[in-house]
Design an enzyme around this catalytic site. Sequence first.
Site, PDB file in Angstrom:
ATOM      1  N   ARG B  70       1.134  -1.224   0.312  1.00  0.00           N
ATOM      2  CA  ARG B  70      -0.139   0.058   0.278  1.00  0.00           C
ATOM      3  C   ARG B  70       1.017   1.295   0.076  1.00  0.00           C
ATOM      4  O   ARG B  70       0.192   2.355  -0.096  1.00  0.00           O
ATOM      5  CB  ARG B  70      -0.840   0.142   1.356  1.00  0.00           C
ATOM      6  CG  ARG B  70      -2.099  -1.525   1.448  1.00  0.00           C
ATOM      7  CD  ARG B  70      -3.057  -0.740   0.146  1.00  0.00           C
ATOM      8  NE  ARG B  70      -3.344  -2.113   0.100  1.00  0.00           N
ATOM      9  CZ  ARG B  70      -3.904  -3.240  -0.791  1.00  0.00           C
ATOM     10  NH1 ARG B  70      -4.258  -3.156  -2.380  1.00  0.00           N
ATOM     11  NH2 ARG B  70      -5.283  -3.920  -0.462  1.00  0.00           N
ATOM     12  N   ASN B 284     -10.103 -12.284  -5.218  1.00  0.00           N
ATOM     13  CA  ASN B 284     -10.071 -11.668  -6.674  1.00  0.00           C
ATOM     14  C   ASN B 284      -9.061 -12.956  -6.971  1.00  0.00           C
ATOM     15  O   ASN B 284      -7.742 -11.739  -6.266  1.00  0.00           O
ATOM     16  CB  ASN B 284     -11.221 -10.425  -7.557  1.00  0.00           C
ATOM     17  CG  ASN B 284     -10.231 -10.287  -8.328  1.00  0.00           C
ATOM     18  OD1 ASN B 284     -10.614 -11.188  -8.999  1.00  0.00           O
ATOM     19  ND2 ASN B 284      -9.613  -8.822  -8.600  1.00  0.00           N
ATOM     20  N   ASP B 311      -0.339 -13.194  -2.399  1.00  0.00           N
ATOM     21  CA  ASP B 311      -1.336 -12.340  -2.201  1.00  0.00           C
ATOM     22  C   ASP B 311      -1.724 -11.476  -1.461  1.00  0.00           C
ATOM     23  O   ASP B 311      -2.846 -11.073  -1.381  1.00  0.00           O
ATOM     24  CB  ASP B 311      -2.613 -13.069  -3.159  1.00  0.00           C
ATOM     25  CG  ASP B 311      -3.696 -11.844  -4.203  1.00  0.00           C
ATOM     26  OD1 ASP B 311      -3.289 -11.347  -4.287  1.00  0.00           O
ATOM     27  OD2 ASP B 311      -4.858 -11.964  -4.268  1.00  0.00           O
TER      28      ASP B 311
END
Lengths: 325, 439
Positions: B70, B284, B311
Site C-alpha cells: 500500500r 479476486n 497475494d
Amino acid sequence: MSKPNIQLDSHGRLKHFLTIDGLKREMLTEILDTAESFTGVSERVVKKVPLLRGKTICNLFFENSTRTRTTFEVAAKRLSADVLNLNVGASSTTKGETLLDTLRNLEAMHVDMFVIRHSDSGAAHFFASYAAPHISVINAGDGQHAHPTQAMLDMFTIRRHKGEFTGLRVAIVGDILHSRVARSQILALNTLGTSEVRVIAPRTLLPADPRSLGVHVFHDLEEGIRDVDVVIMLRLQKERMTGALLPSEHEYFQLYGLTEKRLKAAKPDAIVMHPGPINRGVEMDSQVADGPRSVILQQVSFGIAVRMAVMSMTMGTQAQGAAAR
Amino acid sequence: MSGMKNSIQILGGRLIDPANGIDAIRDIYIQNGRVLAIGERPDDFTAQHTIDAAGLIVCPGLVDLSARMREPGQEHITTIASETAVAARSGITTLCCPPDTDPVIDSPAVVTLLLRRAKRAARARVLPIGAMTQQLAGEHLSEMVALKRAGCVAMSNAYAPLANTLVERRALEYAATFGITAILRPEDRHLRNNGYAHEGPVSARLGLPGIPEAAESVAVARDLALAEHTGCRIHFHLLSSGTAARMIEQAQQQRLQVSANVAAHQLHLTEMDIEEFNSNCHLNPPLRSLADRDALRLALAKGVIGAICSDHQPLKADAKEAPFPSTATGMAGLQTLLPLTLKLVDEGVLGLSEAIARITCGPADILDLPYGRLTPGSSADLCLFDPNRHWELKRDELPSAGRNTPFIGWEFQGQVTHTLFEGRIVYQSASSNQTASSL
C-alpha cells in the site's frame, strides 16, 4: 461443520427473518398459521392489535419500493408499533456514510426492528450480524438473494387455495437468475413438501446449475406448465434486453408469455400468481392477469397478514405467546 | 544488538534447501551478509553469534511473488516498513510488489522510491514489478527497459488484464525482445461481468452474481496463443480453476515458457467458505469448487504450478464491514503463507522439501532471482521454524490492517522462530530468546 442459524435465538425461536434457507417446515407452518390468525384483524372496525405497542420499527429502504414498504408499514401499524420510514437511498449513503454508521445511528434512536431492503445480496445478514442483540431484522429483499416475506405470502396464498403442499406441482416462469423472489419461493415450496417445483426459462435467465436449487428445469412453457396446480410468473426487468440476455420483449412473450390458450395445459383449477408489478403483454396477457384463475390481488392483501405474523414472531418472542393465541 | 552481528553460525538444525537438494542436519556459517559455508566450519571463521537450531527446520527465506504494501499511495493503511516487519515475522525475506500502487509503478522514479523505502526499513527485500502499460490503462506500453534497469523484476498489468489483444501482442513482443517476463492475471473482463463469487451452486443459492470458470480459461487460452506467437516468457498469476491448470500443463508439455502461481488460500478454501456471506472470503479471483481446489493441488504437486504466493492485500479495518458485494476483495496473507504451505504437507499434497521449494526456489526461478537458496556466496536470507509447535491465528495478535483473513481461529503446526535477512536477524520469536546465546 454446522454453524448456529443466525435467524434463531438460543431457544430456536425466530429472531430475524432473513431467508427461508435453514428454517424448518414447522417454523414456516407456524408463520402461516400465525398469519391466518391475523387475517381477521384487517376486517375489524378497529384494525389494530396492541401486540407491538411501544415498539419502534424502522423501514430502511435502500431501493425504491412503494408497495412492499407500504404493506410493511400497514402491518406494523396494525400491530400498534411506531413506524419510522427512511428512504436511505436519498440521504446518508449519498453523503458517504457507511452502512454500519447508518445502523449505529439508528440504533442510538432506540429502534427495535429493522425492515431492510438493499441492492446487495447479504445486506440483511450483515445488519443482523452487526445489530445490537435486542434488535430484530426482517429482510424485505436483498439483491438477488432473498425476499422471504414475499415467498411466505405466496405460500399463504397457495395454502388458502390448495390446502396441503404435498401433492402439488408448482411452476415458476421467467427470470429465475436475477430473482430473489424465486429463490425464496423455491426454498419455501421445497421445505413445505411440495411434490414438484419446476422452473421455466431460457438458459440465459437461469443460474449455472439450476438443479442444485432443487427444481426441475424446463425451457418450453407449455411443456413446463403441463398438469401444474400453480403457475407463478416473475417480473421481467427491462434491463435484461440490454444485458444480452434476451433479444426482445416480443420474442419473450412469444415463448414465455402466459395466455389463456397456454394456460389450458395446466390443471383446470390451476391458479396464476405474480409478485407484481405486472408487465402486461410481456409476462402475461391481461386476460390471464384479470381472469378467474388469477389470485394476484389476493397476494397483496395476504401480504399484510404474513408480515404481521413475521413481525410479531421475531419481535414478540415474549409477547407473542400471550397475545396471538 | 544481535541484529548487527556480521558472523553468525546456525548449529544443529535440519537444513532443507530444495534448490541444492539438501535435507539433512547441517550447520550454516554466515559472514558479511552471505552464506559462507554449509556443513564444515571454515578454518578462519569466528562466530559472533550462535543460533542453536536443534529441533528446528532451517530453510531459505521465503520468496513471495505478490504482496501489496500500500505504499506509495495508501500509507494510511500500511507501509513498506510495517509490511516488511510482518514479512520478517512470517519468514519471508523477498517480496514482489505489484505495480498498482499510487502512483503506478510505470516510471523509474517510483521504482527508486520503493527501493529506497524498502532499504530504509531493512527487514526484507522488496522487488517492484513494473506496469506493462502506462497507468495500467492498457493502451500505451510503459518504458519497460527503463523500469527493468531501475530494478523491476518483471512486468504485469496487475488486476487490469489487457482488454485489447493487439496491445497485449505488442507488449509481449516488446517484453520478449528484452528478456522481460510478463506476469499475467488471466481474466476476461466481460465474462467476469459484475460477479462476486464463483458461478456455481453456492452463488446461485446466495444470489451473488457469479464469475464463471470460463472467465479464467478463456483468458488463459488467449494468453497461451499469444505466448506461442510472441515467444514471450509468461507467468500466470493466481490460478483459480482446474481447467486453466490443465491448459497450462499442456502448454508446458509443448515446451512453451509458461509458469504459474497460486495463492496459498486457494489451496485450502472453496466456494463453500463464502456461506453466510463471509466477506473475508470475498476474493479476486474467487474461491472456486472443491474440484478446482483439488486440481490446483494436483498441478502444484506435479510442478505445473511452481510457486505459492501470499497475494497479501492488507485493508482498512472497515473494508470488510459491509454487505458482501460492497466489501473490498483481498486478504492479508503474509502471516499464513508458510503455515498454509506446511498444511499441504500434513494433508499429503506435497513432501516437505517440495512444499518449501514452492515458496523459496520455485518462485525465485520463475523470475530468475538468485534468492530462495542457500548456496555458499548467496545472500544469507533464512527462515527457521519449529515444525512441532502448534499455534492459533488470533485476531488480537494481528495488526489492524491485517485482520482481513478468513483464517482467524485456525490452528497451525509449524511456527517461525528466526528470520535472517542479508545475514542479520530481523525477527526472533520471544520464546526462542533463551535458546540463542552469544559467544
